[in-house]
Every structure is written in C-alpha cells, then in structure tokens.
Design a protein around this motif. Structure first.
Motif, PDB file in Angstrom:
ATOM      1  N   CYS A  62      -4.728  -1.753  -5.403  1.00  0.00           N
ATOM      2  CA  CYS A  62      -5.914  -1.025  -4.941  1.00  0.00           C
ATOM      3  C   CYS A  62      -5.414   0.111  -4.053  1.00  0.00           C
ATOM      4  CB  CYS A  62      -6.849  -1.952  -4.155  1.00  0.00           C
ATOM      5  SG  CYS A  62      -6.135  -2.626  -2.651  1.00  0.00           S
ATOM      6  N   ASP A  63      -6.326   0.944  -3.592  1.00  0.00           N
ATOM      7  CA  ASP A  63      -5.902   2.022  -2.698  1.00  0.00           C
ATOM      8  C   ASP A  63      -5.364   1.415  -1.404  1.00  0.00           C
ATOM      9  OD1 ASP A  63      -6.574   4.028  -4.440  1.00  0.00           O
ATOM     10  OD2 ASP A  63      -8.578   4.335  -3.609  1.00  0.00           O
ATOM     11  N   MET A  64      -4.311   2.005  -0.891  1.00  0.00           N
ATOM     12  CA  MET A  64      -3.703   1.485   0.340  1.00  0.00           C
ATOM     13  C   MET A  64      -3.337   2.654   1.258  1.00  0.00           C
ATOM     14  SD  MET A  64      -3.396  -1.938   0.143  1.00  0.00           S
ATOM     15  CE  MET A  64      -2.204  -2.354   1.416  1.00  0.00           C
ATOM     16  N   HIS A  65      -3.312   2.347   2.553  1.00  0.00           N
ATOM     17  CA  HIS A  65      -2.943   3.334   3.564  1.00  0.00           C
ATOM     18  C   HIS A  65      -1.922   2.666   4.463  1.00  0.00           C
ATOM     19  CE1 HIS A  65      -3.395   6.490   6.539  1.00  0.00           C
ATOM     20  NE2 HIS A  65      -4.354   7.070   5.837  1.00  0.00           N
ATOM     21  N   GLU A  66      -1.017   3.419   5.043  1.00  0.00           N
ATOM     22  CA  GLU A  66      -0.049   2.846   5.979  1.00  0.00           C
ATOM     23  C   GLU A  66      -0.472   3.211   7.402  1.00  0.00           C
ATOM     24  OE1 GLU A  66       2.279   0.745   5.962  1.00  0.00           O
ATOM     25  OE2 GLU A  66       3.093   1.155   7.939  1.00  0.00           O
ATOM     26  N   ALA A  67      -0.233   2.307   8.349  1.00  0.00           N
ATOM     27  CA  ALA A  67      -0.579   2.604   9.748  1.00  0.00           C
ATOM     28  C   ALA A  67       0.629   2.325  10.641  1.00  0.00           C
ATOM     29  CB  ALA A  67      -1.761   1.744  10.191  1.00  0.00           C
ATOM     30  N   ALA A  68       0.754   3.100  11.724  1.00  0.00           N
ATOM     31  CA  ALA A  68       1.824   2.855  12.689  1.00  0.00           C
ATOM     32  C   ALA A  68       1.586   1.510  13.379  1.00  0.00           C
ATOM     33  CB  ALA A  68       1.860   3.987  13.718  1.00  0.00           C
ATOM     34  N   ALA A  74      -7.547   0.452  13.701  1.00  0.00           N
ATOM     35  CA  ALA A  74      -8.115   1.765  14.010  1.00  0.00           C
ATOM     36  C   ALA A  74      -8.208   2.609  12.742  1.00  0.00           C
ATOM     37  CB  ALA A  74      -7.265   2.465  15.065  1.00  0.00           C
ATOM     38  N   VAL A  75      -7.154   2.552  11.936  1.00  0.00           N
ATOM     39  CA  VAL A  75      -7.163   3.304  10.671  1.00  0.00           C
ATOM     40  C   VAL A  75      -8.257   2.747   9.754  1.00  0.00           C
ATOM     41  CG1 VAL A  75      -5.806   3.863   8.608  1.00  0.00           C
ATOM     42  CG2 VAL A  75      -4.718   3.916  10.860  1.00  0.00           C
ATOM     43  N   ALA A  76      -8.357   1.416   9.699  1.00  0.00           N
ATOM     44  CA  ALA A  76      -9.379   0.778   8.850  1.00  0.00           C
ATOM     45  C   ALA A  76     -10.784   1.146   9.330  1.00  0.00           C
ATOM     46  CB  ALA A  76      -9.190  -0.743   8.864  1.00  0.00           C
ATOM     47  N   THR A  77     -10.946   1.264  10.641  1.00  0.00           N
ATOM     48  CA  THR A  77     -12.246   1.663  11.200  1.00  0.00           C
ATOM     49  C   THR A  77     -12.660   3.023  10.646  1.00  0.00           C
ATOM     50  OG1 THR A  77     -11.936   0.423  13.245  1.00  0.00           O
ATOM     51  CG2 THR A  77     -13.457   2.291  13.350  1.00  0.00           C
ATOM     52  N   GLY A  78     -11.728   3.963  10.689  1.00  0.00           N
ATOM     53  CA  GLY A  78     -12.018   5.299  10.183  1.00  0.00           C
ATOM     54  C   GLY A  78     -12.357   5.274   8.704  1.00  0.00           C
ATOM     55  N   ILE A  79     -11.572   4.533   7.941  1.00  0.00           N
ATOM     56  CA  ILE A  79     -11.802   4.466   6.482  1.00  0.00           C
ATOM     57  C   ILE A  79     -13.174   3.872   6.195  1.00  0.00           C
ATOM     58  CG2 ILE A  79     -11.029   3.364   4.334  1.00  0.00           C
ATOM     59  CD1 ILE A  79      -8.148   3.531   5.446  1.00  0.00           C
ATOM     60  N   LYS A  80     -13.516   2.787   6.886  1.00  0.00           N
ATOM     61  CA  LYS A  80     -14.788   2.107   6.614  1.00  0.00           C
ATOM     62  C   LYS A  80     -15.975   2.991   6.996  1.00  0.00           C
ATOM     63  CE  LYS A  80     -17.356  -1.504   5.513  1.00  0.00           C
ATOM     64  NZ  LYS A  80     -17.327  -2.229   4.233  1.00  0.00           N
ATOM     65  N   ARG A  81     -15.821   3.736   8.068  1.00  0.00           N
ATOM     66  CA  ARG A  81     -16.951   4.583   8.491  1.00  0.00           C
ATOM     67  C   ARG A  81     -17.175   5.735   7.517  1.00  0.00           C
ATOM     68  NH1 ARG A  81     -17.541   4.531  15.004  1.00  0.00           N
ATOM     69  NH2 ARG A  81     -17.450   2.271  15.218  1.00  0.00           N
ATOM     70  N   VAL A  82     -16.079   6.186   6.893  1.00  0.00           N
ATOM     71  CA  VAL A  82     -16.214   7.262   5.903  1.00  0.00           C
ATOM     72  C   VAL A  82     -16.654   6.691   4.550  1.00  0.00           C
ATOM     73  CG1 VAL A  82     -14.939   9.049   4.640  1.00  0.00           C
ATOM     74  CG2 VAL A  82     -14.546   8.737   7.089  1.00  0.00           C
ATOM     75  N   HIS A  83     -16.211   5.476   4.264  1.00  0.00           N
ATOM     76  CA  HIS A  83     -16.540   4.817   2.987  1.00  0.00           C
ATOM     77  C   HIS A  83     -17.220   3.477   3.281  1.00  0.00           C
ATOM     78  CE1 HIS A  83     -14.163   7.719   0.698  1.00  0.00           C
ATOM     79  NE2 HIS A  83     -13.183   7.539   1.566  1.00  0.00           N
ATOM     80  N   PRO A  84     -18.482   3.502   3.720  1.00  0.00           N
ATOM     81  CA  PRO A  84     -19.124   2.250   4.148  1.00  0.00           C
ATOM     82  C   PRO A  84     -19.268   1.197   3.050  1.00  0.00           C
ATOM     83  CG  PRO A  84     -20.684   4.105   4.145  1.00  0.00           C
ATOM     84  CD  PRO A  84     -19.345   4.682   3.893  1.00  0.00           C
ATOM     85  N   ASN A  85     -19.192   1.616   1.782  1.00  0.00           N
ATOM     86  CA  ASN A  85     -19.325   0.629   0.699  1.00  0.00           C
ATOM     87  C   ASN A  85     -17.987   0.062   0.230  1.00  0.00           C
ATOM     88  OD1 ASN A  85     -22.122   0.945   0.649  1.00  0.00           O
ATOM     89  ND2 ASN A  85     -21.911   2.819  -0.578  1.00  0.00           N
ATOM     90  N   THR A  90      -7.167  -4.999   6.596  1.00  0.00           N
ATOM     91  CA  THR A  90      -5.838  -4.790   7.154  1.00  0.00           C
ATOM     92  C   THR A  90      -5.028  -6.048   6.872  1.00  0.00           C
ATOM     93  OG1 THR A  90      -6.187  -5.737   9.375  1.00  0.00           O
ATOM     94  CG2 THR A  90      -6.855  -3.441   9.052  1.00  0.00           C
ATOM     95  N   TYR A  91      -3.735  -5.873   6.699  1.00  0.00           N
ATOM     96  CA  TYR A  91      -2.814  -6.985   6.475  1.00  0.00           C
ATOM     97  C   TYR A  91      -1.741  -6.812   7.541  1.00  0.00           C
ATOM     98  CZ  TYR A  91       0.249 -10.236   3.950  1.00  0.00           C
ATOM     99  OH  TYR A  91       1.034 -11.314   3.598  1.00  0.00           O
TER     100      TYR A  91
END
Ligand SMILES: Cc1ncc(C[n+]2csc(CCOP(=O)(O)OP(=O)(O)O)c2C)c(N)n1
Ligand code: SF4
Length: 248
Positions: A62-68, A74-85, A90-91
């Motif tokens: 699936c789509d994935m993002h890397e975070a420091a 925090a990164v997941a928060t941003g993603i969810k707010r932009v893509h609420p559905n 996070t893992y």
C-alpha cells in the motif's frame, strides 16, 4: 484443491531483511492480512519508523511514508487530515515510539487522531545494536546496561498501553503477543479491530505487540519466544485496556 496457505495481498512478494526468528515478519503479515480482509489495501497509507522496521515501506502493499525517529504519529496525523477516508497507520518499535517519540504518540492519542498504531515492543533497540529502551526489563542486559537494567538508575520499564489507556482520545488500546499460534490469532483480531475503530471514525487506536529480538537478546529463535513468554508477559500483561464501548 483446498488452499491452506497463501501469501497475503497486503505484503509485496519480496523477501524481508529481518533476522531469522525475528517476529517483525509475523506482525507484518498480520497487518497485511488485516488490510486485505477489511478491503482496505486500496485506501491504506502506512508510516514507517526508524529501527529495524524502517524498510516496512518496501514490504507493505500500500502507499507508505517514512518518518524521522518517533515522528510517525505526527506524519500520520497530517496524512489523515488531508485524506480523512484513508486507513492511516503507523508501525513503530519501542525505541522509536516510547523513547524519542513519546511526546508524539501521547499527543496524537490526546488529540484523538483517527489513526491506528502498531507498536512493536521487543524490549530493546534492535537496529542500532541492542541498547536499553524505555521498555527494557529490570535486570535485562543490553549494550548500555551490561549488568542488567537497574530501576534506581533507569527507572521502571514504561508500560505504554497502560499509560495511553488513561488518555480520553485513545479509544482502542490492546496488548498482544506473537509467541504462540493462539496468541498470534488474538493479535490479528486486535489489529483488525483497531482498523475497524479507525474506519468508524471513533478515535485513536493502538495495538502493542510483544515481539522478539533473538539477535540482540543473544538467544535462538525458540529460546526468544520462551523468554518473551516467561519475562515480558508477566510484566506487560496481555489484554484489552480500552474499547470504544467504554468511551462515552
Ligand atoms: C532522529 C533519529 N535519532 C536516532 C536514530 C538512531 N536510531 C535508528 S534505529 C534506532 C532504534 C530503534 O529501535 P526500536 O524502535 O526499538 O526498533 P527495533 O529496531 O527494535 O525494531 C535508533 C536510536 C535515528 N535513526 N534517527
Ligand atoms: S536486530 Fe532484532 S528486531 Fe532487528 S531484525 Fe534482527 S532480530 Fe529483529
């Protein structure tokens, strides 16, 4: 012919880099199966941490993002707010989540972010050579506690699930283990439930998974499972700490 075993579509068909006997692989599979069975693969966005699971973005289908370090919530928060559905997860390992990222996870839970966190607690920093983590047990030897963790010096091991269960925004909190087939089935159920809670818009969910690090524990794969059972589970009791039904 009856199919008794097949790859999950939730993971890509490539070998992982994990050490033999490391249970990160089992936990990846459970997350992949949960996403596949809930039909979320098309809308899932995962956030990978630092630590041994840093390459999770190579493995999940699936789509994935890397975070420091520690910043995945925090990164997941941003993603969810932009893509609420989207089904955002996070893992994270215990060094990542409970140490440098402790503030991130507490405040994501506090804000009631509608994300799912898979928290892999192997009681040690795996990737960087086995240093003591906030979750390292009393008496457990690590490269930075060669005589065993001493509570007077390092405090008691941090019980992340119990701590997060005190936060109103955390609506699903459960601790599971992957040491036996029956516990693995329970772990899968909890992971599925956490995703369901997110997709129903109820709030923040976390599944803490007690995991092994045979390499840095200096044990064989089977000895590591036994060590988890005999040492981690008594201090980190399995079970559900919070369900949406309790949260009014
Ligand atoms: C910002 C930042 N700080 C520190 C590090 C070094 N670092 C990389 S992995 C890691 C430990 C991760 O351990 P854990 O989260 O327990 O995962 P495991 O490897 O055990 O799965 C550390 C400290 C880093 N990569 N980035
Ligand atoms: S170092 Fe430990 S946590 Fe990392 S892959 Fe190896 S066994 Fe797993």
């Amino acid at each position: 012919m009856t199919v008794v075993f097949k790859r999950t579509k939730g993971l890509k068909d490539i070998p992982t880099h994990y050490c033999p006997g490391c249970t990160h692989g089992i936990i990846h599979r459970l997350v992949g199966e949960a996403l596949e069975e809930l039909d979320l693969l098309g809308k899932a966005i995962g956030v990978a941490p630092v630590g041994c699971s840093v390459l999770a973005y190579e493995y999940f289908n699936c789509d994935m993002h890397e975070a420091a370090h520690g910043r995945a919530p925090a990164v997941a928060t941003g993603i969810k707010r932009v893509h609420p559905n989207a089904a955002v997860f996070t893992y994270q390992g215990d060094g990542d989540l409970a140490s440098i990222g402790a503030a991130e996870i507490v405040h994501a839970a506090h804000r009631g972010e509608k994300i799912t966190t898979i928290f892999v607690n192997n009681a040690i920093y795996g990737m960087t050579g086995g240093q003591m983590a906030p979750t390292t047990l009393i008496g457990q030897k690590s490269t930075t506690s060669p005589y065993g963790r001493d509570a007077n010096h390092a405090g008691m091991p941090l019980k992340v699930s119990e701590m997060l269960a005190t936060i109103t925004g955390a609506v699903f909190v459960e601790r599971v283990a992957v040491d036996t087939p029956s516990n693995i089935r329970k772990a899968k159920k909890a992971i599925k439930k956490a995703f369901e809670v997110q997709m129903e818009g109820k709030g923040f969910g976390i599944v803490e998974v007690l995991s092994t690090c045979p390499t840095n524990w200096g044990l064989s794969a089977t000895e590591a499972l036994k060590w988890l059972r005999e040492n981690m589970i008594p201090y980190y009791p399995l079970g559900n700490f919070r369900t949406p039904e309790e949260v009014k």
